[in-house]
Enzyme design. Structure first.
Site, PDB file in Angstrom:
ATOM      1  N   ARG A  53       0.879  -1.381  -0.028  1.00  0.00           N
ATOM      2  CA  ARG A  53       0.020  -0.165  -0.033  1.00  0.00           C
ATOM      3  C   ARG A  53       0.732   1.283   0.009  1.00  0.00           C
ATOM      4  NH1 ARG A  53      -2.596  -3.955   1.667  1.00  0.00           N
ATOM      5  NH2 ARG A  53      -0.945  -4.373   2.654  1.00  0.00           N
ATOM      6  N   THR A  54       1.835   1.134   0.964  1.00  0.00           N
ATOM      7  CA  THR A  54       2.632   2.574   1.066  1.00  0.00           C
ATOM      8  C   THR A  54       3.256   3.130  -0.223  1.00  0.00           C
ATOM      9  OG1 THR A  54       2.711   2.044   3.569  1.00  0.00           O
ATOM     10  CG2 THR A  54       3.995   4.062   2.560  1.00  0.00           C
ATOM     11  N   LYS A  82      26.700  -4.406  -1.308  1.00  0.00           N
ATOM     12  CA  LYS A  82      28.052  -4.373  -1.312  1.00  0.00           C
ATOM     13  C   LYS A  82      28.451  -3.503   0.050  1.00  0.00           C
ATOM     14  CE  LYS A  82      27.661  -3.371  -6.224  1.00  0.00           C
ATOM     15  NZ  LYS A  82      27.719  -2.254  -7.206  1.00  0.00           N
ATOM     16  N   ARG A 103      11.245   3.676   3.721  1.00  0.00           N
ATOM     17  CA  ARG A 103      10.870   2.786   4.527  1.00  0.00           C
ATOM     18  C   ARG A 103      12.316   1.826   4.928  1.00  0.00           C
ATOM     19  NH1 ARG A 103       5.695  -1.167   4.697  1.00  0.00           N
ATOM     20  NH2 ARG A 103       4.980   0.905   5.298  1.00  0.00           N
ATOM     21  N   HIS A 131       4.859   5.981  11.454  1.00  0.00           N
ATOM     22  CA  HIS A 131       4.184   5.873  10.300  1.00  0.00           C
ATOM     23  C   HIS A 131       3.518   6.926   9.944  1.00  0.00           C
ATOM     24  CE1 HIS A 131       3.251   4.274   6.339  1.00  0.00           C
ATOM     25  NE2 HIS A 131       3.128   2.836   6.628  1.00  0.00           N
TER      26      HIS A 131
HETATM   27  N1   CP Z   1      -0.306   0.036   6.061  1.00  0.00           N
HETATM   28  C1   CP Z   1       0.749  -0.302   5.346  1.00  0.00           C
HETATM   29  O1   CP Z   1       1.756   0.448   5.854  1.00  0.00           O
HETATM   30  O2   CP Z   1       0.762  -1.444   4.356  1.00  0.00           O
HETATM   31  P1   CP Z   1       2.230  -1.783   3.751  1.00  0.00           P
HETATM   32  O3   CP Z   1       3.098  -2.386   4.317  1.00  0.00           O
HETATM   33  O4   CP Z   1       1.390  -2.660   2.476  1.00  0.00           O
HETATM   34  O5   CP Z   1       2.833  -0.476   2.822  1.00  0.00           O
END
Ligand code: CP
Length: 304
Positions: A53-54, A82, A103, A131
């Protein structure tokens, strides 16, 4: 707004500004209108951890606004294998793009990245930390579905220790004076600093181990996955996996107006029969990531 690292960076007025702007973005997010607000701009999405999603909603948001996207999903095919450091990777990527979505499995990685980046960094999840863009889309969903952001009782249910979305969300909800119940298996309670923060504001409802204890007074049931990948000991994971399940029987004990949210992915925490019930808002919630991320990108790069 220079970077998006934690919800602490967002006073109430800024949150409202993002949500209002996201509302304006809805026709473009749905593909009913077009925009070239970010034409000529490039977004780098660098994901050291899995995401559906993100990452994809950031990419959609950027492309709906006419911009381009570069990046990687998993560092296995990059020079990270590396031995390249996060600092050097950020130095490089921030020279190729106008903003970087990161991320990373390490808490604090996004904050560290800001020290080496000449362009805005957006934290897309840093280990068990925060998040914040998920929180903004959660707030957007709450306002859309309930018509307000205040005077609500939200029950956060599941892995409150490792689930970063609930850390950010609890803090953000407290800014609006909402009451927050904390429901988790033993050993997966909300970190003490978040609990103290809520207590200090007088907004901690009930902290318990059973959803049945809070469901009758809940406006929003926010379920989370047990974060298997963050357990140092898989035996411990097996002990708690499957302890909670949102199903029609549980929902029948809550108010009719109660809604169910989940950041997704779900594993077994929500029965599939719930998907067709009017309380289920988690797929709409996932879509809402597009207009909210469009709003953030345009505020960071488009001078909005
Ligand atoms: N909600 C969320 O962060 O989903 P993903 O891990 O799929 O990005």
């Amino acid at each position: 707004m220079r970077h998006v690292i934690t919800v602490h960076d967002f006073p109430v007025e800024k949150i409202i500004e993002v949500l209002d702007h996201a509302e304006e973005m809805l026709p473009v997010a749905r593909g009913e209108a077009t925009s070239d607000l970010l034409r000529g701009k490039i977004l780098a999405c660098i994901f050291y951890e899995p995401s559906t999603r993100t990452r994809l909603s950031f990419e959609t948001a950027m492309q709906r606004l006419g911009g381009g996207v570069i990046g990687f999903a998993g560092a296995e095919a990059t020079s990270v294998v590396k031995g390249e450091t996060l600092a050097d990777t950020i130095r490089m990527v921030s020279g190729y793009a106008d903003a970087v979505v990161l991320r990373h499995p390490r808490e604090g990685a996004a904050r560290l990245a800001t020290e080496f980046s000449g362009v805005p960094i957006l934290n897309a999840g840093d280990g068990a930390g925060q998040h914040p863009t998920q929180t903004l889309l959660d707030l957007f969903t709450i306002r859309k579905e309930t018509g307000r952001l205040e005077g609500l009782t939200i029950s956060l249910v599941g892995d409150l220790r490792y689930g970063r979305t609930v850390h950010s969300l609890a803090i953000a909800l407290s800014k609006f004076g909402n009451t927050i119940n904390l429901v988790s298996p033993e050993g997966l309670e909300m970190p003490s600093e978040v609990v103290s923060y809520l207590k200090g504001k007088g907004l901690l409802g009930k902290a318990c181990h059973s959803p049945e204890e809070v469901i009758s007074g809940t406006d929003i049931l926010y379920a989370t996955r047990i974060q298997k990948e963050r357990f140092p000991d898989l035996v411990e994971y097996e002990r708690v996996a499957g302890l909670y399940r949102v199903d029609p029987a549980l929902l029948s004990q809550g108010p009719e107006s109660m809604i169910v949210m989940h950041p997704l992915p779900r594993v077994n925490e929500i029965a599939s029969e719930v998907d067709e019930m009017p309380q289920a808002k988690y797929f709409q919630q996932a879509f809402n990531g597009v207009p909210v991320r469009m709003a953030l990108l345009s505020m960071l790069m488009g001078g909005k």
